[in-house]
Write an enzyme that holds these catalytic residues in place. Structure first.
Site, PDB file in Angstrom:
ATOM      1  N   GLY A   4       0.871  -1.256   0.098  1.00 18.48           N
ATOM      2  CA  GLY A   4       0.021  -0.187  -0.160  1.00 18.48           C
ATOM      3  C   GLY A   4       0.835   1.280  -0.223  1.00 18.48           C
ATOM      4  N   ALA A   5       2.066   1.197  -0.730  1.00 20.20           N
ATOM      5  CA  ALA A   5       2.682   2.410  -0.717  1.00 20.20           C
ATOM      6  C   ALA A   5       2.645   3.422  -1.742  1.00 20.20           C
ATOM      7  CB  ALA A   5       4.382   1.857  -0.667  1.00 20.20           C
ATOM      8  N   ASN A   6       1.451   3.518  -2.270  1.00 20.73           N
ATOM      9  CA  ASN A   6       1.112   4.313  -3.382  1.00 20.73           C
ATOM     10  C   ASN A   6       0.588   5.620  -3.091  1.00 20.73           C
ATOM     11  OD1 ASN A   6      -1.434   3.297  -2.579  1.00 20.73           O
ATOM     12  ND2 ASN A   6      -2.301   3.253  -4.539  1.00 20.73           N
ATOM     13  N   THR A   7       0.298   5.731  -1.664  1.00 20.26           N
ATOM     14  CA  THR A   7      -0.356   6.828  -0.875  1.00 20.26           C
ATOM     15  C   THR A   7      -0.102   6.928   0.367  1.00 20.26           C
ATOM     16  OG1 THR A   7      -2.320   7.959  -0.907  1.00 20.26           O
ATOM     17  CG2 THR A   7      -2.605   5.964  -0.683  1.00 20.26           C
ATOM     18  N   GLY A   8      -0.394   8.363   1.217  1.00 15.37           N
ATOM     19  CA  GLY A   8      -0.129   8.221   2.506  1.00 15.37           C
ATOM     20  C   GLY A   8       1.191   7.832   3.112  1.00 15.37           C
ATOM     21  N   ILE A   9       1.029   7.093   4.385  1.00 16.22           N
ATOM     22  CA  ILE A   9       2.230   7.091   5.053  1.00 16.22           C
ATOM     23  C   ILE A   9       2.946   5.781   4.444  1.00 16.22           C
ATOM     24  CG2 ILE A   9       1.356   7.551   7.378  1.00 16.22           C
ATOM     25  CD1 ILE A   9       1.331   4.731   8.140  1.00 16.22           C
ATOM     26  N   GLY A  10       2.726   4.998   3.427  1.00 17.65           N
ATOM     27  CA  GLY A  10       3.322   4.117   2.859  1.00 17.65           C
ATOM     28  C   GLY A  10       4.125   4.703   1.812  1.00 17.65           C
ATOM     29  N   SER A 133      -2.604   0.205  15.021  1.00 13.52           N
ATOM     30  CA  SER A 133      -3.182   1.468  15.121  1.00 13.52           C
ATOM     31  C   SER A 133      -3.796   1.480  16.976  1.00 13.52           C
ATOM     32  CB  SER A 133      -4.723   1.450  14.587  1.00 13.52           C
ATOM     33  OG  SER A 133      -5.342   2.883  14.940  1.00 13.52           O
ATOM     34  N   TYR A 158     -12.830  -2.510  12.144  1.00 13.38           N
ATOM     35  CA  TYR A 158     -11.637  -1.898  11.814  1.00 13.38           C
ATOM     36  C   TYR A 158     -10.513  -1.996  13.268  1.00 13.38           C
ATOM     37  CZ  TYR A 158      -7.520   1.459  11.458  1.00 13.38           C
ATOM     38  OH  TYR A 158      -6.333   1.993  11.173  1.00 13.38           O
TER      39      TYR A 158
END
Length: 274
Positions: A4-10, A133, A158
């Site tokens: 999931g490194a295409n956005t945000g913290i990733g 989290s 979640y």
């Protein structure tokens, strides 16, 4: 590998590790977004070793294909960052019939780690970093209704999946003692990210309170710390927040639940992981 490194913290984690000269594999479902992120990171860091590979954590067939492909092409794996996640999804199921939060956030990463573990062991010292989290405090492992078919609340779903991350990390670290492969979990902080895209109210609140939220770059610091900090070389089975050990809920410290979740997860995925 960062999922999931295409956005945000990733994406920010990938950027930082690329800056340090790592070969970074961005493992994502959305190839177009991932390619855009990768080319931005390559241009900014000058590191051409930022590679995109397709991985859909909501489909075990895709996870197995990703691992097979990775193991055929790469010789080493020093850091696996299980970063991708879904949050507040309306009730839905993965390709394999798992409730979406449990399936992507826990089972998908559980299977991915299983498939890559031998390579991590052979590349040791190596690290597994699981992005959990603070929400794990609200979670319970409801073995009688793991897939949320009897009752479903997307906020709680979640939380349950984030508790599963903490318990998985705990049991994984116990099993990996003496291998020079460590496993740690973390809370990235309340980060302004796309995770809330499924909830209009949360998106709206997120915007109002964005002053108090960390930027994705700030949110990525604990992931980066767990991945590279020299002082953590032999630290394992811990939970971090703001780059320091943090309080884990009593449910997150329950070894019996951790062991049971492990065996139930293996059963659901049809794997033997002893």
């Amino acid at each position: 590998i960062i999922t999931g490194a295409n956005t945000g913290i990733g994406k920010e984690t990938a950027r930082d590790l690329a800056q340090r000269g790592a070969r970074v594999i961005i493992a994502c479902r959305d190839i177009a977004k991932a390619e855009a992120a990768a080319s931005e990171i390559r241009a900014e860091t000058g590191n051409q070793q930022v590679i995109v590979k397709k991985l859909d954590l909501a489909d075990t067939k895709s996870i197995r294909e990703f691992a097979e492909n990775f193991l055929a092409e790469e010789k080493k794996l020093h850091v696996l960052i299980n970063n991708a996640g879904v949050m507040l999804c309306p009730y839905s199921k993965t390709a394999d019939g798992f409730e979406m939060h449990l399936g992507v956030n826990h089972l998908g990463h559980f299977l991915l780690t299983f498939l890559l573990l031998e390579c991590l062991k052979q590349s040791a010292p190596s690290r597994i970093v699981n992005v959990s989290s603070l929400a794990h405090h609200g979670g319970r492992i409801r073995f009688h209704d793991l897939q949320g078919e009897k009752s479903y609340n997307r906020g709680l779903a979640y939380c349950h999946s984030k508790l599963a991350n903490v318990l998985f990390t705990r049991e994984l670290a116990r099993r990996l003692q003496g291998t020079k492969v460590t496993a740690n979990a973390l809370h990235p902080g309340s980060v302004s990210s796309e995770l809330v895209r499924h909830s209009f109210v949360m998106s709206w609140l997120w915007k109002i309170f964005s002053f108090f939220l960390k930027s994705p770059c700030e949110g990525a610091q604990t992931s980066i710390y767990c991945a590279v900090a020299e002082e953590l070389e032999s630290v394992t089975g811990q939970y971090f927040s703001d780059c320091q050990p943090a309080y884990v809920s009593p449910h997150g410290r329950d070894d019996e639940t951790a062991k049971k979740l492990w065996s139930v997860s293996c059963e659901l995925l049809g794997i033997q992981w002893d």
